[in-house]
Design a protein around this motif. Structure first.
Motif, mmCIF file in Angstrom:
data_model
loop_
_atom_site.group_PDB
_atom_site.id
_atom_site.type_symbol
_atom_site.label_atom_id
_atom_site.label_comp_id
_atom_site.label_asym_id
_atom_site.label_seq_id
_atom_site.Cartn_x
_atom_site.Cartn_y
_atom_site.Cartn_z
ATOM 1 N N ALA A 2 0.825 -1.209 0.000
ATOM 2 C CA ALA A 2 0.000 0.000 0.000
ATOM 3 C C ALA A 2 0.858 1.257 0.000
ATOM 4 O O ALA A 2 0.558 2.231 -0.708
ATOM 5 N N ALA A 3 1.945 1.265 0.777
ATOM 6 C CA ALA A 3 2.802 2.451 0.859
ATOM 7 C C ALA A 3 3.508 2.712 -0.470
ATOM 8 O O ALA A 3 3.584 3.861 -0.928
ATOM 9 N N GLU A 50 1.437 7.173 -6.616
ATOM 10 C CA GLU A 50 0.397 8.102 -7.039
ATOM 11 C C GLU A 50 0.849 9.556 -6.915
ATOM 12 O O GLU A 50 0.227 10.459 -7.466
ATOM 13 N N ARG A 51 1.966 9.772 -6.192
ATOM 14 C CA ARG A 51 2.476 11.121 -5.957
ATOM 15 C C ARG A 51 3.678 11.469 -6.828
ATOM 16 O O ARG A 51 4.053 12.634 -6.944
ATOM 17 N N GLY A 52 4.319 10.453 -7.410
ATOM 18 C CA GLY A 52 5.507 10.706 -8.212
ATOM 19 C C GLY A 52 6.286 9.426 -8.427
ATOM 20 O O GLY A 52 5.845 8.333 -8.052
ATOM 21 N N PRO A 53 7.478 9.509 -9.023
ATOM 22 C CA PRO A 53 8.270 8.308 -9.297
ATOM 23 C C PRO A 53 8.738 7.637 -8.011
ATOM 24 O O PRO A 53 8.999 8.297 -7.001
ATOM 25 N N VAL A 54 8.857 6.309 -8.069
ATOM 26 C CA VAL A 54 9.197 5.510 -6.895
ATOM 27 C C VAL A 54 10.381 4.606 -7.205
ATOM 28 O O VAL A 54 10.399 3.916 -8.231
ATOM 29 N N GLY A 55 11.352 4.596 -6.303
ATOM 30 C CA GLY A 55 12.514 3.741 -6.464
ATOM 31 C C GLY A 55 12.706 2.803 -5.294
ATOM 32 O O GLY A 55 12.148 3.011 -4.205
ATOM 33 N N LEU A 56 13.490 1.789 -5.517
ATOM 34 C CA LEU A 56 13.932 0.873 -4.468
ATOM 35 C C LEU A 56 15.437 1.038 -4.347
ATOM 36 O O LEU A 56 16.156 0.993 -5.349
ATOM 37 N N LEU A 57 15.920 1.263 -3.128
ATOM 38 C CA LEU A 57 17.354 1.455 -2.895
ATOM 39 C C LEU A 57 17.772 0.562 -1.739
ATOM 40 O O LEU A 57 17.421 0.814 -0.585
ATOM 41 N N SER A 58 18.531 -0.487 -2.052
ATOM 42 C CA SER A 58 18.847 -1.507 -1.064
ATOM 43 C C SER A 58 20.343 -1.736 -0.933
ATOM 44 O O SER A 58 21.037 -1.896 -1.936
ATOM 45 N N ASN A 59 20.821 -1.754 0.304
ATOM 46 C CA ASN A 59 22.168 -2.256 0.562
ATOM 47 C C ASN A 59 22.126 -3.768 0.470
ATOM 48 O O ASN A 59 21.405 -4.427 1.228
ATOM 49 N N CYS A 60 22.885 -4.322 -0.453
ATOM 50 C CA CYS A 60 22.883 -5.777 -0.649
ATOM 51 C C CYS A 60 24.131 -6.158 -1.422
ATOM 52 O O CYS A 60 24.318 -5.718 -2.558
ATOM 53 N N ALA A 66 0.857 5.171 4.052
ATOM 54 C CA ALA A 66 -0.003 4.964 2.884
ATOM 55 C C ALA A 66 -1.306 5.734 3.027
ATOM 56 O O ALA A 66 -1.768 6.395 2.082
ATOM 57 N N THR A 67 -1.897 5.670 4.215
ATOM 58 C CA THR A 67 -3.158 6.381 4.452
ATOM 59 C C THR A 67 -2.973 7.883 4.321
ATOM 60 O O THR A 67 -3.784 8.577 3.694
ATOM 61 N N ALA A 68 -1.889 8.407 4.904
ATOM 62 C CA ALA A 68 -1.632 9.845 4.852
ATOM 63 C C ALA A 68 -1.395 10.306 3.421
ATOM 64 O O ALA A 68 -1.930 11.334 2.989
ATOM 65 N N TRP A 69 -0.595 9.565 2.664
ATOM 66 C CA TRP A 69 -0.302 9.967 1.290
ATOM 67 C C TRP A 69 -1.555 9.956 0.430
ATOM 68 O O TRP A 69 -1.779 10.863 -0.368
ATOM 69 N N ARG A 70 -2.357 8.930 0.601
ATOM 70 C CA ARG A 70 -3.569 8.841 -0.228
ATOM 71 C C ARG A 70 -4.581 9.917 0.136
ATOM 72 O O ARG A 70 -5.393 10.327 -0.706
ATOM 73 N N ALA A 71 -4.530 10.376 1.373
ATOM 74 C CA ALA A 71 -5.429 11.452 1.798
ATOM 75 C C ALA A 71 -4.884 12.831 1.445
ATOM 76 O O ALA A 71 -5.544 13.842 1.661
ATOM 77 N N GLY A 72 -3.641 12.858 0.932
ATOM 78 C CA GLY A 72 -3.024 14.127 0.599
ATOM 79 C C GLY A 72 -2.557 14.898 1.812
ATOM 80 O O GLY A 72 -2.315 16.114 1.724
ATOM 81 N N ALA A 73 -2.412 14.207 2.953
ATOM 82 C CA ALA A 73 -2.002 14.866 4.182
ATOM 83 C C ALA A 73 -0.509 15.150 4.183
ATOM 84 O O ALA A 73 0.270 14.460 3.515
ATOM 85 N N GLU A 74 -0.105 16.159 4.929
ATOM 86 C CA GLU A 74 1.298 16.474 5.081
ATOM 87 C C GLU A 74 1.966 15.415 5.958
ATOM 88 O O GLU A 74 1.419 15.001 6.975
ATOM 89 N N VAL A 75 3.145 14.988 5.549
ATOM 90 C CA VAL A 75 3.936 14.039 6.326
ATOM 91 C C VAL A 75 5.270 14.697 6.625
ATOM 92 O O VAL A 75 5.914 15.240 5.708
ATOM 93 N N ASP A 76 5.671 14.682 7.896
ATOM 94 C CA ASP A 76 6.941 15.299 8.246
ATOM 95 C C ASP A 76 8.055 14.746 7.386
ATOM 96 O O ASP A 76 8.197 13.521 7.243
ATOM 97 N N GLY A 77 8.845 15.632 6.789
ATOM 98 C CA GLY A 77 9.970 15.217 5.961
ATOM 99 C C GLY A 77 9.662 15.257 4.477
ATOM 100 O O GLY A 77 10.549 15.148 3.651
ATOM 101 N N CYS A 78 8.378 15.388 4.111
ATOM 102 C CA CYS A 78 8.055 15.425 2.683
ATOM 103 C C CYS A 78 6.797 16.245 2.439
ATOM 104 O O CYS A 78 6.118 16.623 3.357
#
Length: 212
Positions: free
Chosen positions: A98-99, A105-115, A200-212
Motif C-alpha cells: 500500500a505504501a 500516485e504522488r511521483g516516481p518511486v525507487g527501491l534502494l537496497s544495501n545488498c 499509505a493512508t496519509a499519502w492517499r489522503a493528501g495529508a502532510e507528512v513530516d519530511g516530505c
C-alpha cells in the motif's frame, strides 16, 4: 515528489543464514571447491581494498578469501555458491504494498537496497507481494557500487528516477544508513516511527507528512 524505499527490514523480512561463512562453505563444497580448514577466519578477514562507501560484492570477497589460502573457485563457482547460500524465504511486511503504491500516485518511486549478494534483490521481489512494476527504478549497492549512507547511492536512485536528489524522500528503518539521504540533500522517513500503513493512508489522503 520522488520517493525511494529501503528493502530489507522496511518492505520485507527475509530468513538470513545463521552462520553465513558456513552456508557459503557448504555451497562451495557442493560445487567441488576445496574449502580451507580455517575458512571461518578467512571469511571474516578483509581481502578487498575499496574506497569508503563502496560496496564489495560478496562473490569477490569469497574469491579473495579463498585465494588468500591458496584455494581457487573455478569459473563462477563463488558467485553461484553465494547466490545459493543466501536464497531467501521472504515475508512482505504490513503496509508495504500500500505504501509503495500510494507513493507511486504522488511521483516516481525507487527501491534502494544495501545488498552485497548478486540477484538477491530480484529474487526477493519475485517472492514478495511487490513486483518490479511497482518501481520506476531498482538500485542495489552491489549493482551501483555504493552503499547507504554514502550520498552516491541516493544520487544514483534519484538520477534513475529523473529527479534531483534534494527532491528525494527515502523511507527506511535504519537512521544510520537510510538517514544518509539527509547529507545528500533529501529527506528521511523512519518507518519504525511512521509505520507503512500510516504512511499509505496519509499519502492517499493528501495529508502532510513530516519530511516530505
Amino acid at each position: 515528489m520522488a520517493t525511494s524505499f529501503d528493502m530489507f527490514g522496511t518492505l520485507v523480512s527475509v530468513e538470513r543464514p545463521a552462520d553465513p561463512a558456513a552456508a557459503v562453505a557448504r555451497e562451495l563444497r557442493e560445487r567441488d571447491v576445496a574449502v580451507p580448514d580455517d575458512w571461518e577466519a578467512a571469511y571474516r578477514e578483509v581481502h578487498v581494498d575499496a574506497p569508503d562507501g563502496a560496496e564489495i560484492p560478496l562473490p569477490a570477497h569469497v574469491s579473495a578469501a579463498l585465494a588468500s589460502r591458496g584455494a581457487d573457485a573455478p569459473a563462477n563457482a563463488a558467485r553461484r555458491a553465494v547466490v545459493a547460500a543466501f536464497d531467501p524465504e521472504v515475508a512482505t511486511l504490513e503496509g508495504a504494498v500500500a505504501a509503495v503504491r500510494a507513493a507511486g500516485e504522488r511521483g516516481p518511486v525507487g527501491l534502494l537496497s544495501n545488498c552485497s549478494v548478486p540477484e538477491l534483490v530480484g529474487r526477493t521481489l519475485v517472492r514478495s507481494g511487490l513486483s518490479r512494476d511497482d518501481f520506476d527504478a531498482i538500485v542495489s549497492s552491489v549493482a551501483c557500487g555504493w552503499r547507504k549512507p554514502d550520498a552516491r547511492a541516493f544520487e544514483t536512485v534519484a538520477d534513475r528516477l529523473g529527479e534531483p536528489v534534494d527532491s528525494l524522500v527515502h523511507v527506511g528503518d535504519d537512521p544510520a544508513t537510510d538517514g544518509g539521504v539527509r547529507a545528500a540533500g533529501g529527506a528521511f522517513l523512519d518507518a519504525s516511527e511512521r509505520p507503512l500503513p500510516e504512511l499509505a493512508t496519509a499519502w492517499r489522503a493528501g495529508a502532510e507528512v513530516d519530511g516530505c
